[in-house]
Write a protein that holds these residues in place. Sequence first.
Motif, PDB file in Angstrom:
ATOM      1  N   ALA A 334       0.830  -1.284  -0.055  1.00 17.48           N
ATOM      2  CA  ALA A 334      -0.139  -0.043  -0.087  1.00 17.48           C
ATOM      3  C   ALA A 334       0.807   1.406  -0.097  1.00 17.48           C
ATOM      4  CB  ALA A 334      -1.141  -0.110   1.287  1.00 17.48           C
ATOM      5  N   LEU A 335       1.838   1.352   0.973  1.00 15.01           N
ATOM      6  CA  LEU A 335       2.841   2.461   0.632  1.00 15.01           C
ATOM      7  C   LEU A 335       3.424   2.832  -0.690  1.00 15.01           C
ATOM      8  CD1 LEU A 335       4.690   2.143   4.366  1.00 15.01           C
ATOM      9  CD2 LEU A 335       3.243   3.922   3.675  1.00 15.01           C
ATOM     10  N   ALA A 336       3.899   1.583  -1.184  1.00 10.83           N
ATOM     11  CA  ALA A 336       4.195   1.654  -2.558  1.00 10.83           C
ATOM     12  C   ALA A 336       3.440   2.309  -3.408  1.00 10.83           C
ATOM     13  CB  ALA A 336       5.065   0.522  -3.072  1.00 10.83           C
ATOM     14  N   VAL A 337       2.300   1.746  -3.576  1.00 10.62           N
ATOM     15  CA  VAL A 337       1.232   2.010  -4.759  1.00 10.62           C
ATOM     16  C   VAL A 337       0.582   3.557  -4.389  1.00 10.62           C
ATOM     17  CG1 VAL A 337      -1.250   1.584  -5.313  1.00 10.62           C
ATOM     18  CG2 VAL A 337       0.631  -0.339  -4.976  1.00 10.62           C
ATOM     19  N   LEU A 338       0.665   3.869  -3.161  1.00 14.96           N
ATOM     20  CA  LEU A 338       0.024   5.218  -2.597  1.00 14.96           C
ATOM     21  C   LEU A 338       1.062   6.268  -2.297  1.00 14.96           C
ATOM     22  CD1 LEU A 338      -3.078   3.819  -0.732  1.00 14.96           C
ATOM     23  CD2 LEU A 338      -2.971   4.575  -3.200  1.00 14.96           C
ATOM     24  N   ALA A 339       2.189   6.009  -2.776  1.00 15.43           N
ATOM     25  CA  ALA A 339       3.557   6.820  -2.261  1.00 15.43           C
ATOM     26  C   ALA A 339       3.114   8.476  -2.474  1.00 15.43           C
ATOM     27  CB  ALA A 339       4.652   6.673  -2.744  1.00 15.43           C
ATOM     28  N   GLU A 340       2.759   8.841  -3.422  1.00 13.40           N
ATOM     29  CA  GLU A 340       2.345  10.422  -3.914  1.00 13.40           C
ATOM     30  C   GLU A 340       1.463  10.673  -3.256  1.00 13.40           C
ATOM     31  OE1 GLU A 340       5.207   8.997  -7.220  1.00 13.40           O
ATOM     32  OE2 GLU A 340       3.408   8.273  -6.230  1.00 13.40           O
ATOM     33  N   PRO A 341       0.217   9.843  -3.183  1.00 12.47           N
ATOM     34  CA  PRO A 341      -1.119  10.406  -2.608  1.00 12.47           C
ATOM     35  C   PRO A 341      -0.902  10.527  -1.091  1.00 12.47           C
ATOM     36  CG  PRO A 341      -1.795   8.813  -4.308  1.00 12.47           C
ATOM     37  CD  PRO A 341      -0.109   8.766  -4.161  1.00 12.47           C
ATOM     38  N   LEU A 342      -0.025   9.530  -0.129  1.00  8.78           N
ATOM     39  CA  LEU A 342      -0.048   9.845   0.973  1.00  8.78           C
ATOM     40  C   LEU A 342       0.705  10.896   1.426  1.00  8.78           C
ATOM     41  CD1 LEU A 342       0.646   6.067   1.911  1.00  8.78           C
ATOM     42  CD2 LEU A 342      -1.261   7.566   2.862  1.00  8.78           C
ATOM     43  N   ILE A 343       1.775  11.284   0.610  1.00  8.60           N
ATOM     44  CA  ILE A 343       2.779  12.307   0.887  1.00  8.60           C
ATOM     45  C   ILE A 343       2.174  13.644   0.729  1.00  8.60           C
ATOM     46  CG2 ILE A 343       4.806  13.546   0.172  1.00  8.60           C
ATOM     47  CD1 ILE A 343       5.427  11.276   1.708  1.00  8.60           C
ATOM     48  N   ALA A 344       1.373  13.679  -0.385  1.00  4.36           N
ATOM     49  CA  ALA A 344       0.292  15.004  -0.772  1.00  4.36           C
ATOM     50  C   ALA A 344      -0.578  15.274   0.209  1.00  4.36           C
ATOM     51  CB  ALA A 344      -0.287  14.679  -2.167  1.00  4.36           C
ATOM     52  N   THR A 345      -1.242  14.148   0.836  1.00  2.16           N
ATOM     53  CA  THR A 345      -2.279  14.094   1.774  1.00  2.16           C
ATOM     54  C   THR A 345      -2.154  14.862   3.024  1.00  2.16           C
ATOM     55  OG1 THR A 345      -3.828  12.723   0.736  1.00  2.16           O
ATOM     56  CG2 THR A 345      -4.305  13.007   2.863  1.00  2.16           C
ATOM     57  N   ALA A 482      -5.844  19.202  -5.651  1.00  2.00           N
ATOM     58  CA  ALA A 482      -6.724  19.207  -4.830  1.00  2.00           C
ATOM     59  C   ALA A 482      -6.701  19.876  -3.301  1.00  2.00           C
ATOM     60  CB  ALA A 482      -7.254  17.500  -4.635  1.00  2.00           C
ATOM     61  N   GLY A 483      -7.942  20.156  -2.693  1.00  2.00           N
ATOM     62  CA  GLY A 483      -7.739  20.777  -1.458  1.00  2.00           C
ATOM     63  C   GLY A 483      -7.714  19.759  -0.288  1.00  2.00           C
ATOM     64  N   LEU A 484      -7.602  20.101   0.759  1.00  2.00           N
ATOM     65  CA  LEU A 484      -7.284  19.417   1.943  1.00  2.00           C
ATOM     66  C   LEU A 484      -8.371  18.453   2.193  1.00  2.00           C
ATOM     67  CD1 LEU A 484      -5.943  18.615   4.777  1.00  2.00           C
ATOM     68  CD2 LEU A 484      -7.324  20.334   5.668  1.00  2.00           C
ATOM     69  N   TRP A 485      -9.820  19.004   2.107  1.00  2.00           N
ATOM     70  CA  TRP A 485     -10.934  17.884   2.368  1.00  2.00           C
ATOM     71  C   TRP A 485     -11.164  16.962   1.195  1.00  2.00           C
ATOM     72  CZ3 TRP A 485     -11.656  17.156   7.130  1.00  2.00           C
ATOM     73  CH2 TRP A 485     -11.438  18.180   7.966  1.00  2.00           C
ATOM     74  N   ALA A 486     -10.714  17.410  -0.008  1.00  2.00           N
ATOM     75  CA  ALA A 486     -10.679  16.572  -0.900  1.00  2.00           C
ATOM     76  C   ALA A 486      -9.845  15.205  -1.002  1.00  2.00           C
ATOM     77  CB  ALA A 486     -10.708  17.229  -2.455  1.00  2.00           C
ATOM     78  N   ARG A 487      -8.505  15.784  -0.649  1.00  2.00           N
ATOM     79  CA  ARG A 487      -7.738  14.421  -0.326  1.00  2.00           C
ATOM     80  C   ARG A 487      -7.873  13.486   0.691  1.00  2.00           C
ATOM     81  NH1 ARG A 487      -2.404  18.896  -0.401  1.00  2.00           N
ATOM     82  NH2 ARG A 487      -2.303  19.419  -2.449  1.00  2.00           N
ATOM     83  N   VAL A 488      -8.335  14.133   1.796  1.00  2.00           N
ATOM     84  CA  VAL A 488      -8.702  13.469   2.915  1.00  2.00           C
ATOM     85  C   VAL A 488      -9.644  12.284   2.653  1.00  2.00           C
ATOM     86  CG1 VAL A 488      -9.644  13.544   5.322  1.00  2.00           C
ATOM     87  CG2 VAL A 488      -7.852  15.114   4.562  1.00  2.00           C
ATOM     88  N   GLN A 489     -10.728  13.086   2.091  1.00  2.00           N
ATOM     89  CA  GLN A 489     -11.992  12.127   1.728  1.00  2.00           C
ATOM     90  C   GLN A 489     -11.478  10.906   0.702  1.00  2.00           C
ATOM     91  OE1 GLN A 489     -14.923  14.738   0.235  1.00  2.00           O
ATOM     92  NE2 GLN A 489     -15.351  15.745   2.235  1.00  2.00           N
ATOM     93  N   TRP A 490     -10.887  11.415  -0.324  1.00  2.00           N
ATOM     94  CA  TRP A 490     -10.475  10.396  -1.441  1.00  2.00           C
ATOM     95  C   TRP A 490      -9.452   9.391  -0.670  1.00  2.00           C
ATOM     96  CZ3 TRP A 490     -13.217   9.712  -5.595  1.00  2.00           C
ATOM     97  CH2 TRP A 490     -12.739   8.795  -6.593  1.00  2.00           C
ATOM     98  N   MET A 491      -8.471   9.893   0.214  1.00  2.00           N
ATOM     99  CA  MET A 491      -7.631   8.892   1.012  1.00  2.00           C
ATOM    100  C   MET A 491      -8.201   7.835   1.823  1.00  2.00           C
ATOM    101  SD  MET A 491      -4.680   7.651   1.188  1.00  2.00           S
ATOM    102  CE  MET A 491      -4.005   8.857   0.090  1.00  2.00           C
ATOM    103  N   ALA A 492      -9.317   8.579   2.286  1.00  3.57           N
ATOM    104  CA  ALA A 492     -10.302   7.712   3.307  1.00  3.57           C
ATOM    105  C   ALA A 492     -10.838   6.524   2.621  1.00  3.57           C
ATOM    106  CB  ALA A 492     -11.200   8.469   4.114  1.00  3.57           C
ATOM    107  N   LEU A 493     -11.464   6.995   1.407  1.00  2.66           N
ATOM    108  CA  LEU A 493     -11.945   5.902   0.399  1.00  2.66           C
ATOM    109  C   LEU A 493     -10.958   4.786  -0.086  1.00  2.66           C
ATOM    110  CD1 LEU A 493     -14.413   4.807  -1.398  1.00  2.66           C
ATOM    111  CD2 LEU A 493     -13.485   6.501  -3.131  1.00  2.66           C
ATOM    112  N   LEU A 494      -9.861   5.391  -0.201  1.00  6.99           N
ATOM    113  CA  LEU A 494      -8.767   4.385  -0.760  1.00  6.99           C
ATOM    114  C   LEU A 494      -8.392   3.253   0.385  1.00  6.99           C
ATOM    115  CD1 LEU A 494      -6.369   6.590  -2.951  1.00  6.99           C
ATOM    116  CD2 LEU A 494      -7.738   4.569  -3.605  1.00  6.99           C
ATOM    117  N   VAL A 495      -8.309   3.918   1.631  1.00  9.19           N
ATOM    118  CA  VAL A 495      -7.878   3.009   2.892  1.00  9.19           C
ATOM    119  C   VAL A 495      -9.054   2.140   3.320  1.00  9.19           C
ATOM    120  CG1 VAL A 495      -7.482   3.099   5.389  1.00  9.19           C
ATOM    121  CG2 VAL A 495      -6.360   4.672   4.078  1.00  9.19           C
ATOM    122  N   VAL A 496     -10.426   2.526   3.287  1.00  9.04           N
ATOM    123  CA  VAL A 496     -11.522   1.533   3.315  1.00  9.04           C
ATOM    124  C   VAL A 496     -11.403   0.461   2.335  1.00  9.04           C
ATOM    125  CG1 VAL A 496     -14.157   1.320   3.657  1.00  9.04           C
ATOM    126  CG2 VAL A 496     -12.754   3.261   4.652  1.00  9.04           C
TER     127      VAL A 496
END
Length: 518
Positions: A334-345, A482-496
């Motif tokens: 998961a860390l490898a696949v989501l590296a940029e999204p995690l750092i950005a979020t 993306a803004g803060l909440w858009a990133r957080v919401q999309w990252m939450a979706l990815l985690v779930v």
Amino acid sequence: MADNEKNEGGGLLRSSSVVGIMTMLSRVLGLVRDVVIAGYFGASGSADAFFVAFKIPNFLRRLFAEGAFSQAFVPVLSEYRSQRDLAAVQQLVYRVSGALGSVLVLVTLLAVLGAPALAALFAPGFYLAGGEKFALASDMLRITFPYLLLISMTAFCGAILNSYGRFAVPAFTPVLLNLSLIGSAVWLSPLMETPVMALAWGVMMAGAVQLLFQLPFLARLQLLPIPRPNFRDEGVRRILKLMLPALFGVSVAQINLLLDTVLASFLQTGSVSWLYYSDRLSELPLGVFGIAIATVILPSLSRNHASQDPQRFARTLDWAIRMVLLIGLPAALALAVLAEPLIATLFHYGQMTDRDVLMSAMSLRAYAFGLLAFMLIKVLAPGYFSRQDTATPVKIAVRAMVANMVFNLILIWPLDHAGLALATSLSAFLNAGWLLQGLIRERVFQWQTGWGLMLTRLLSASVAMVAVLVLIQMQLGDWLEAGLWARVQWMALLVVAGVGSYLLVLVVMGLRLRHLRS
């Protein structure tokens, strides 16, 4: 006997869960802390200077306190508990605290007086470049280094609590460090002429708060440490004998990370910070799960060894390895696949630029590659230390460090800072492999039944999780814009979605909670 083993397995799982939950709280707040630091200071020269000033005492803390000392102290304390009365245990605690404290006071005084030399040793690139960054790192080191004394005594107290099954308190304690640094960045830094200096004061305050927090819980056990230095005491001498070689054996990963900082100080500005931010993310699953499992099994393995029960010893180690694989493999992927999204979020705010995100993601992928090895080292090393064998891990650690330096020199030129992270991961695999090989050769560890089915479940669930994450994540440009909440919401979706798909496949393939208890 089967019921006793099942109860012990359930107890290990419950204790690991308690430590994991508390550590998760700490690591989440740690990420909040790093988000705040990134927002206020980004990957600037002042941030690089602070990370060096903080990493030096933090490295020594992991080396002396949580690393070698705990691994040497817990088996001896467990033996005293099982074979002697409370008065003998109290005397051991008093004399060990006095010996440890006196050494740490001396080391702290020398480090504060020689802060520039210490900064030059650990960040020679700063020294050779001269200027404000080196001077700032030296000044902050004088403030942060006393943290080593305070946090080492905190780790000593935590080792006692862990030995008595009070796992939650030591696991919660790091929360106080994160709160101190967040408060210092938000409220203290605007008041200071050099804002980043507030973080250094926050580190020192955190050390004092963490130590004071644990003392009431030790008082309830009638084990409040009253320092009485006695280096001739039998228990102290045994601990020192076990501790000295373990300085290398248990902390090779930390030594490798510090070597990364030394070499990164020669690279472009921002390299130290990029490695720090990516290391922090890779430390989340390592701390929440790998260290939690290792913390719980060390007292159990020590008791098994003291009671001469090699079969239960082997089963405990086998259980720990399975838990690490079950959690570590999907976490690494998961860390490898989501590296940029995690750092950005988490970090792409304030002074953190698009380029900082991309550079940090490169080293995060390299650390993710070695995450499984880092976690395996944490649970395999207790297989030696619980038997009071520190010589073997030392030999393995030295070989791994030599390999790490060779990998560093090979990979730093084509991959820059990411090459340093990849070298650390490669040497970690060698370290873990050699530890496992030694345990098998000595017949201390034996593979239990059911590994074929478990690996089939694990690989199938991991493939399903990666497929889901790749299919539903946004493009990199969208994450950066993306803004803060858009990133957080999309990252939450990815985690779930990722966790859900992974667990669903495991359940469909027959894995149940009872399988994790024994």
